[in-house]
Design an enzyme around this catalytic site. Structure first.
Site, mmCIF file in Angstrom:
data_model
loop_
_atom_site.group_PDB
_atom_site.id
_atom_site.type_symbol
_atom_site.label_atom_id
_atom_site.label_comp_id
_atom_site.label_asym_id
_atom_site.label_seq_id
_atom_site.Cartn_x
_atom_site.Cartn_y
_atom_site.Cartn_z
ATOM 1 N N ARG A 2 0.870 -1.176 0.000
ATOM 2 C CA ARG A 2 0.000 0.000 0.000
ATOM 3 C C ARG A 2 0.906 1.225 0.000
ATOM 4 N NH1 ARG A 2 -3.487 -2.654 -1.528
ATOM 5 N NH2 ARG A 2 -5.514 -3.124 -0.600
ATOM 6 N N GLU A 19 -3.602 7.514 -4.419
ATOM 7 C CA GLU A 19 -4.045 6.976 -5.717
ATOM 8 C C GLU A 19 -5.392 7.544 -6.124
ATOM 9 O OE1 GLU A 19 -3.981 2.714 -5.496
ATOM 10 O OE2 GLU A 19 -1.903 2.702 -4.819
ATOM 11 N N HIS A 30 -1.166 0.393 -9.886
ATOM 12 C CA HIS A 30 -1.830 -0.573 -8.996
ATOM 13 C C HIS A 30 -2.438 -1.733 -9.803
ATOM 14 C CE1 HIS A 30 -3.921 -0.900 -4.826
ATOM 15 N NE2 HIS A 30 -3.763 -2.101 -5.359
HETATM 16 P P1 NAP Z 1 -1.175 -11.734 4.835
HETATM 17 O O1 NAP Z 1 -1.152 -13.153 4.422
HETATM 18 O O2 NAP Z 1 -2.051 -11.296 5.943
HETATM 19 O O3 NAP Z 1 0.328 -11.306 5.175
HETATM 20 C C1 NAP Z 1 0.681 -10.097 5.761
HETATM 21 C C2 NAP Z 1 2.096 -10.189 6.306
HETATM 22 O O4 NAP Z 1 2.477 -8.909 6.823
HETATM 23 C C3 NAP Z 1 2.271 -11.197 7.420
HETATM 24 O O5 NAP Z 1 3.499 -11.844 7.238
HETATM 25 C C4 NAP Z 1 2.323 -10.339 8.690
HETATM 26 O O6 NAP Z 1 3.093 -11.028 9.647
HETATM 27 C C5 NAP Z 1 2.997 -9.087 8.146
HETATM 28 N N1 NAP Z 1 2.691 -7.892 8.918
HETATM 29 C C6 NAP Z 1 1.456 -7.421 9.268
HETATM 30 N N2 NAP Z 1 1.579 -6.292 9.985
HETATM 31 C C7 NAP Z 1 2.907 -6.055 10.097
HETATM 32 C C8 NAP Z 1 3.661 -5.046 10.751
HETATM 33 N N3 NAP Z 1 3.075 -4.057 11.429
HETATM 34 N N4 NAP Z 1 5.018 -5.098 10.663
HETATM 35 C C9 NAP Z 1 5.624 -6.096 9.989
HETATM 36 N N5 NAP Z 1 4.959 -7.080 9.355
HETATM 37 C C10 NAP Z 1 3.616 -7.068 9.411
HETATM 38 O O7 NAP Z 1 -1.546 -10.787 3.610
HETATM 39 P P2 NAP Z 1 -1.288 -11.035 2.047
HETATM 40 O O8 NAP Z 1 -2.425 -11.769 1.460
HETATM 41 O O9 NAP Z 1 0.088 -11.560 1.861
HETATM 42 O O10 NAP Z 1 -1.394 -9.505 1.522
HETATM 43 C C11 NAP Z 1 -0.559 -8.514 2.047
HETATM 44 C C12 NAP Z 1 -0.971 -7.125 1.592
HETATM 45 O O11 NAP Z 1 -0.564 -6.918 0.258
HETATM 46 C C13 NAP Z 1 -2.468 -6.816 1.571
HETATM 47 O O12 NAP Z 1 -2.964 -6.486 2.851
HETATM 48 C C14 NAP Z 1 -2.561 -5.673 0.588
HETATM 49 O O13 NAP Z 1 -2.473 -4.434 1.246
HETATM 50 C C15 NAP Z 1 -1.329 -5.854 -0.311
HETATM 51 N N6 NAP Z 1 -1.722 -6.232 -1.689
HETATM 52 C C16 NAP Z 1 -1.495 -5.370 -2.710
HETATM 53 C C17 NAP Z 1 -1.868 -5.729 -3.998
HETATM 54 C C18 NAP Z 1 -1.638 -4.819 -5.161
HETATM 55 O O14 NAP Z 1 -2.435 -4.817 -6.061
HETATM 56 N N7 NAP Z 1 -0.555 -4.080 -5.197
HETATM 57 C C19 NAP Z 1 -2.488 -6.950 -4.240
HETATM 58 C C20 NAP Z 1 -2.706 -7.804 -3.175
HETATM 59 C C21 NAP Z 1 -2.309 -7.444 -1.892
HETATM 60 P P3 NAP Z 1 2.979 -10.747 11.225
HETATM 61 O O15 NAP Z 1 1.506 -10.791 11.549
HETATM 62 O O16 NAP Z 1 3.798 -11.824 11.862
HETATM 63 O O17 NAP Z 1 3.587 -9.412 11.407
HETATM 64 C C1 8YV Z 2 -6.616 -4.716 -6.061
HETATM 65 C C2 8YV Z 2 -5.317 -5.072 -3.877
HETATM 66 O O1 8YV Z 2 -5.948 -3.843 -6.889
HETATM 67 O O2 8YV Z 2 -6.188 -7.107 -3.087
HETATM 68 C C3 8YV Z 2 -5.690 -6.017 -2.794
HETATM 69 O O3 8YV Z 2 -5.453 -5.680 -1.623
HETATM 70 O O4 8YV Z 2 -4.745 -4.060 -3.643
HETATM 71 C C4 8YV Z 2 -5.583 -5.431 -5.284
HETATM 72 O O5 8YV Z 2 -5.748 -6.772 -5.505
HETATM 73 C C5 8YV Z 2 -7.677 -3.951 -5.410
HETATM 74 O O6 8YV Z 2 -8.213 -4.554 -4.308
HETATM 75 C C6 8YV Z 2 -8.745 -3.655 -6.433
HETATM 76 O O7 8YV Z 2 -9.768 -2.924 -5.902
#
Ligand code: NAP
Ligand code: 8YV
Length: 331
Positions: free
Chosen positions: A241, A270, A288
């Site tokens: 994010r 964004e 994104h």
């Molecule tokens: P997840 O399985 O919940 O993993 C999150 C990780 O972050 C865990 O390893 C957690 O471990 C760690 N974490 C949480 N809070 C933290 C903190 N304060 N300091 C350090 N580490 C921390 O989530 P995920 O499915 O992998 O997704 C992660 C994130 O990616 C989403 O929440 C979203 O914001 C982002 N994302 C972006 C896109 C995009 O389009 N660019 C797409 C998908 C996801 P601990 O709990 O041990 O700290």
């Molecule tokens: C998408 C994301 O771009 O899953 C998330 O957290 O950031 C992305 O997969 C977004 O959610 C689309 O609205």
């Protein structure tokens, strides 16, 4: 199918994919928060609304956030279904306080997001967009594109070893690179070295890939000090994010050369990207798009719908978030 009068009423906070909208329209009476008369709609239908379908993502915009103030206008709401695994745009504390369950879309996007993270890492270190711009500008006949840095001599630090962090790590191991990571707790099921201290990891690595949730706790965790620790040869990749990175500090570091390069899929405001970032040549900027493939977005969309259908069919939601305990479905 039940008659119109028996359908639960649902608030959609903004445009969603047609396959989502069609299924919602089939099962719910849908009200739109992005309608010109949204306030009137809320005042009239708010007390009857049982569900919210939302998703921030690439179009951003405050109107699509599910705040405590919005939930107050929806006293009968039972469930908020978020399009996206990240649900930082939903006030889960307010939802939990009202007994409202929040769902997200975990798992179904891991592979595409991890693919994109690795692609962005390679594109940034090997300067692929810059090299392509060079060719298109007709500069090749005047000389070869300059040599670039390489992943071959890099240790990669992943910030966040959750579902997507693990999928990124698996790919990078395939690239033959050492992987280390930071999160609040060591993950029990991975072989990579764990750093409890992010700054220490930044000092000992030269590529940082950020994939933690957004929100207050992670706001600006990638700050000036972390960027300085990565150093002039260092590279920051953010697919998490925009809020996780101090963007003004990033611009200063990239401009001064105290950080070598950055690859960004997400931004603080964004869809607005600072001109100062756009003007820099040592960044690769994407709007994104990490999960933005037909296959993955369809799976995410179906999970939004399936969570809502499960709830209103009297079954538990499929993917509730941990902050909101699942209450018993009112009879
Ligand atoms: P997840 O399985 O919940 O993993 C999150 C990780 O972050 C865990 O390893 C957690 O471990 C760690 N974490 C949480 N809070 C933290 C903190 N304060 N300091 C350090 N580490 C921390 O989530 P995920 O499915 O992998 O997704 C992660 C994130 O990616 C989403 O929440 C979203 O914001 C982002 N994302 C972006 C896109 C995009 O389009 N660019 C797409 C998908 C996801 P601990 O709990 O041990 O700290
Ligand atoms: C998408 C994301 O771009 O899953 C998330 O957290 O950031 C992305 O997969 C977004 O959610 C689309 O609205």
């Amino acid at each position: 199918m039940t008659g119109q009068a028996e359908r639960p009423e649902l608030l959609q906070t903004g445009p969603m994919m047609p396959m989502i909208e069609a299924q919602l329209a089939n099962r719910f009476v849908v009200h739109r928060l992005d309608a010109a008369d949204a306030e009137q709609v809320l005042a009239e239908a708010g007390p009857r609304i049982k569900a919210v379908a939302t998703g921030v993502g690439s179009t951003g915009g405050g109107a699509r956030r599910v705040t405590g103030a919005l939930l107050e206008k929806l006293p009968a709401v039972e469930i908020v279904a978020n399009f996206g695994v990240g649900y930082d745009a939903v006030d889960t504390t307010a939802a939990a306080g009202r007994g409202v369950v929040v769902t997200n879309t975990p798992g179904v996007l891991d592979d595409d997001v991890a693919d994109l993270a690795v692609a962005l890492t390679l594109a940034t270190i090997r300067q692929l967009p810059q090299a392509e711009r060079y060719l298109r500008a007709g500069k090749w006949p005047q000389g070869a594109y300059p040599l670039t840095a390489t992943l071959r001599d890099r240790t990669i630090g992943i910030v966040g070893m959750g579902r997507i962090g693990k999928a990124i790590a698996r790919r990078l191991v395939g690239f033959g690179r050492p992987v280390v990571y930071h999160s609040r707790r060591a993950a029990p099921d991975v072989p990579y070295r764990y750093y409890a201290d992010l700054l220490e990891m930044a000092r000992e690595t030269d590529v940082l890939i950020v994939i933690v949730p957004g929100g207050a706790e992670t706001r600006h965790m990638i700050n000036e000090e972390v960027m300085a620790a990565l150093g002039p040869q260092g590279m920051l990749i953010n697919v998490a994010r925009g809020s996780v990175v101090d963007e003004p500090a990033l611009i200063r570091a990239l401009t001064a050369g105290t950080l070598g390069a950055a690859g960004l899929d997400v931004f603080e405001n964004e869809p607005h990207v600072p001109e100062a970032l756009i003007a820099l040549d040592n960044v690769v900027l994407l709007p994104h798009v990490a999960s933005a493939t037909h296959l993955t977005r369809r799976a995410m969309g179906q999970l939004v719908v399936d969570n809502l259908l499960a709830w209103f069919d009297g079954r538990p939601p499929l993917t509730p978030v941990p902050e909101t305990p699942v209450p018993a479905r009112p009879a």
